[in-house]
Design an enzyme around this catalytic site. Structure first.
Site, PDB file in Angstrom:
ATOM      1  N   SER A  67       7.886  41.303  -3.300  1.00 49.22           N
ATOM      2  CA  SER A  67       8.068  39.906  -2.703  1.00 49.22           C
ATOM      3  C   SER A  67       7.564  39.551  -1.721  1.00 49.22           C
ATOM      4  CB  SER A  67       9.781  39.725  -2.399  1.00 49.22           C
ATOM      5  OG  SER A  67       9.808  38.527  -2.031  1.00 49.22           O
ATOM      6  N   TYR A 120      17.313  42.455   1.436  1.00 43.39           N
ATOM      7  CA  TYR A 120      16.203  42.220   0.441  1.00 43.39           C
ATOM      8  C   TYR A 120      14.814  42.618   1.368  1.00 43.39           C
ATOM      9  CZ  TYR A 120      13.754  39.713  -3.145  1.00 43.39           C
ATOM     10  OH  TYR A 120      12.706  39.454  -4.187  1.00 43.39           O
ATOM     11  N   LYS A 125      12.253  45.517   0.071  1.00 43.12           N
ATOM     12  CA  LYS A 125      11.053  45.207  -0.632  1.00 43.12           C
ATOM     13  C   LYS A 125       9.947  45.690  -0.073  1.00 43.12           C
ATOM     14  CE  LYS A 125      12.316  43.071  -4.379  1.00 43.12           C
ATOM     15  NZ  LYS A 125      12.103  43.272  -5.870  1.00 43.12           N
TER      16      LYS A 125
HETATM   17  P1  NDP Z   1      16.425  37.300 -12.597  1.00 40.89           P
HETATM   18  O1  NDP Z   1      17.738  37.277 -11.996  1.00 40.89           O
HETATM   19  O2  NDP Z   1      15.920  36.073 -13.267  1.00 40.89           O
HETATM   20  O3  NDP Z   1      16.050  38.676 -13.583  1.00 40.89           O
HETATM   21  C1  NDP Z   1      16.364  39.736 -13.340  1.00 40.89           C
HETATM   22  C2  NDP Z   1      16.298  40.954 -14.294  1.00 40.89           C
HETATM   23  O4  NDP Z   1      16.512  42.009 -13.782  1.00 40.89           O
HETATM   24  C3  NDP Z   1      17.176  40.770 -15.466  1.00 40.89           C
HETATM   25  O5  NDP Z   1      16.702  41.074 -16.597  1.00 40.89           O
HETATM   26  C4  NDP Z   1      18.510  41.365 -14.953  1.00 40.89           C
HETATM   27  O6  NDP Z   1      19.456  41.649 -16.112  1.00 40.89           O
HETATM   28  C5  NDP Z   1      17.822  42.614 -14.437  1.00 40.89           C
HETATM   29  N1  NDP Z   1      18.413  43.605 -13.569  1.00 40.89           N
HETATM   30  C6  NDP Z   1      18.927  43.099 -12.268  1.00 40.89           C
HETATM   31  N2  NDP Z   1      19.697  44.128 -11.693  1.00 40.89           N
HETATM   32  C7  NDP Z   1      19.239  45.365 -12.603  1.00 40.89           C
HETATM   33  C8  NDP Z   1      19.905  46.472 -12.469  1.00 40.89           C
HETATM   34  N3  NDP Z   1      20.514  47.059 -11.509  1.00 40.89           N
HETATM   35  N4  NDP Z   1      19.321  47.421 -13.236  1.00 40.89           N
HETATM   36  C9  NDP Z   1      18.690  46.989 -14.311  1.00 40.89           C
HETATM   37  N5  NDP Z   1      18.245  45.642 -14.619  1.00 40.89           N
HETATM   38  C10 NDP Z   1      18.747  44.883 -13.687  1.00 40.89           C
HETATM   39  O7  NDP Z   1      15.442  37.467 -11.595  1.00 40.89           O
HETATM   40  P2  NDP Z   1      13.656  37.275 -11.298  1.00 40.89           P
HETATM   41  O8  NDP Z   1      13.078  37.360 -12.480  1.00 40.89           O
HETATM   42  O9  NDP Z   1      13.680  36.036 -10.407  1.00 40.89           O
HETATM   43  O10 NDP Z   1      13.386  38.426 -10.303  1.00 40.89           O
HETATM   44  C11 NDP Z   1      12.637  39.680 -10.933  1.00 40.89           C
HETATM   45  C12 NDP Z   1      12.085  40.221  -9.723  1.00 40.89           C
HETATM   46  O11 NDP Z   1      11.317  39.633  -9.224  1.00 40.89           O
HETATM   47  C13 NDP Z   1      13.086  40.810  -8.687  1.00 40.89           C
HETATM   48  O12 NDP Z   1      12.653  42.082  -8.305  1.00 40.89           O
HETATM   49  C14 NDP Z   1      13.045  39.957  -7.575  1.00 40.89           C
HETATM   50  O13 NDP Z   1      13.125  40.352  -6.368  1.00 40.89           O
HETATM   51  C15 NDP Z   1      11.286  39.524  -7.685  1.00 40.89           C
HETATM   52  N6  NDP Z   1      10.864  38.234  -6.961  1.00 40.89           N
HETATM   53  C16 NDP Z   1      11.297  37.220  -7.592  1.00 40.89           C
HETATM   54  C17 NDP Z   1      10.850  36.030  -7.060  1.00 40.89           C
HETATM   55  C18 NDP Z   1      11.353  34.657  -7.404  1.00 40.89           C
HETATM   56  O14 NDP Z   1      11.122  33.499  -6.983  1.00 40.89           O
HETATM   57  N7  NDP Z   1      12.065  34.454  -8.736  1.00 40.89           N
HETATM   58  C19 NDP Z   1      10.058  35.902  -5.793  1.00 40.89           C
HETATM   59  C20 NDP Z   1       9.828  37.325  -5.465  1.00 40.89           C
HETATM   60  C21 NDP Z   1      10.152  38.310  -6.042  1.00 40.89           C
HETATM   61  P3  NDP Z   1      20.876  42.107 -15.988  1.00 40.89           P
HETATM   62  O15 NDP Z   1      21.560  41.110 -15.115  1.00 40.89           O
HETATM   63  O16 NDP Z   1      21.518  42.356 -17.208  1.00 40.89           O
HETATM   64  O17 NDP Z   1      20.993  43.470 -15.343  1.00 40.89           O
END
Ligand code: NDP
Length: 264
Positions: free
Chosen positions: A145, A158, A162
């Protein structure tokens, strides 16, 4: 441009929605077979099935909490059973924002995010490397991130975990290039995913704004480009990094942030 990804095999954590799902779809569009994991079984299985039907690739959807070693070991076993020939790509993507003050956040909270953002990548890299070596090499992308470098005040845990993931990526890249495994890190800015909609609903209401107004405000205040990226805009970059066209890209951390990072 032919990205030469057809019939490669990719493992993506957090593949059921948001960025992980977009990367899965864009890789599948190139003919890549998939193994996706997330905690919610039905959701990850549905996403895998839909992608498989749409793009004609094989796609495993597996319930796994990547913050737990046991779950990761079970997921890797399922990957081995589905793809005994090995795997080519690992995207360590699963993660989520936090909200706390350092003064009162308990150790258990630090430990959870450490396991989720750092140890999951450590463990999956270690366990899947032999399956990549079977294929003569591979690619690992860790999704960090912009907050790893430019912290947001409300989520110190966080930011810290990260930042650790970025350093882990560098160390892993130096070691794994000897196995012909290219490791890189991506640091996104504002990507419009379900995670942001959830925040916009809660915080927008508190501020007397609609979710749309809240999101527009955030984008205008932070990113010089003045808008969020779609998950696909980030996925396109990640797909390129996975491809042999990015063969000299090793050990870097790439910002995909619409200009948000305030330093060079
Ligand atoms: P979402 O919440 O939209 O999706 C997150 C995904 O991760 C889901 O599939 C969720 O499914 C899964 N997940 C969460 N916790 C776990 C866990 N403990 N074990 C397995 N799977 C898990 O998030 P984003 O797509 O926005 O984010 C994805 C990544 O990108 C993250 O690491 C985030 O920090 C990073 N990021 C996002 C940004 C943004 O603006 N969106 C900016 C910078 C970084 P389920 O809940 O079923 O487990």
């Amino acid at each position: 441009m032919d990205l030469e990804l057809k019939d490669k095999i990719a493992v993506i954590t957090g593949g059921s929605k948001g960025i992980g799902e977009a990367v899965a779809r864009e890789l599948a569009r190139e003919g890549v077979h998939l193994a996706l994991c997330a905690r919610h079984k039905e959701e990850v299985e549905n996403t895998a099935r839909k992608i498989s039907e749409t793009f004609g690739v094989q796609a495993l959807g597996f319930a796994c909490d990547v913050s737990r070693l046991k779950d990761i070991e079970q997921f890797v076993e399922a990957v081995k059973n589905t793809y005994p020939e090995g795997v080519d790509i690992l995207i360590n993507n699963a993660g989520t924002g936090s909200a706390e003050k350092i003064i009162d956040a308990p150790d258990s909270r630090w430990q959870y995010y450490w396991d989720l953002h750092v140890m999951a990548a450590v463990r999956l890299s270690r366990l899947l490397a032999p399956l990549m070596q079977k294929r003569g090499g591979g690619v690992i992308i860790n999704n960090a991130s912009i907050c790893a470098r430019q912290p947001l005040d409300y989520e110190p845990i966080y930011n810290v975990t990260k930042a650790a993931l970025v350093m882990f990526s560098k160390c892993l890249a130096n070691e794994f290039i000897t196995y012909n495994i290219r490791v890189n890190c991506v640091s996104p800015g504002l990507i419009l995913t379900p995670d942001w909609y959830k925040t916009a609903n809660i915080v927008g209401k508190e501020k007397g704004m609609t979710p749309e107004e809240y999101l527009e405000n955030i984008a205008k205040e932070n990113a010089p480009i003045g808008r969020f990226a779609t998950p696909e805009e980030l996925a396109h970059f990640m797909v390129f990094l996975c491809s042999p066209k990015a063969s000299y890209c090793v050990g870097s951390n790439y910002y995909v942030d619409g200009g948000w990072l305030r330093v060079t």
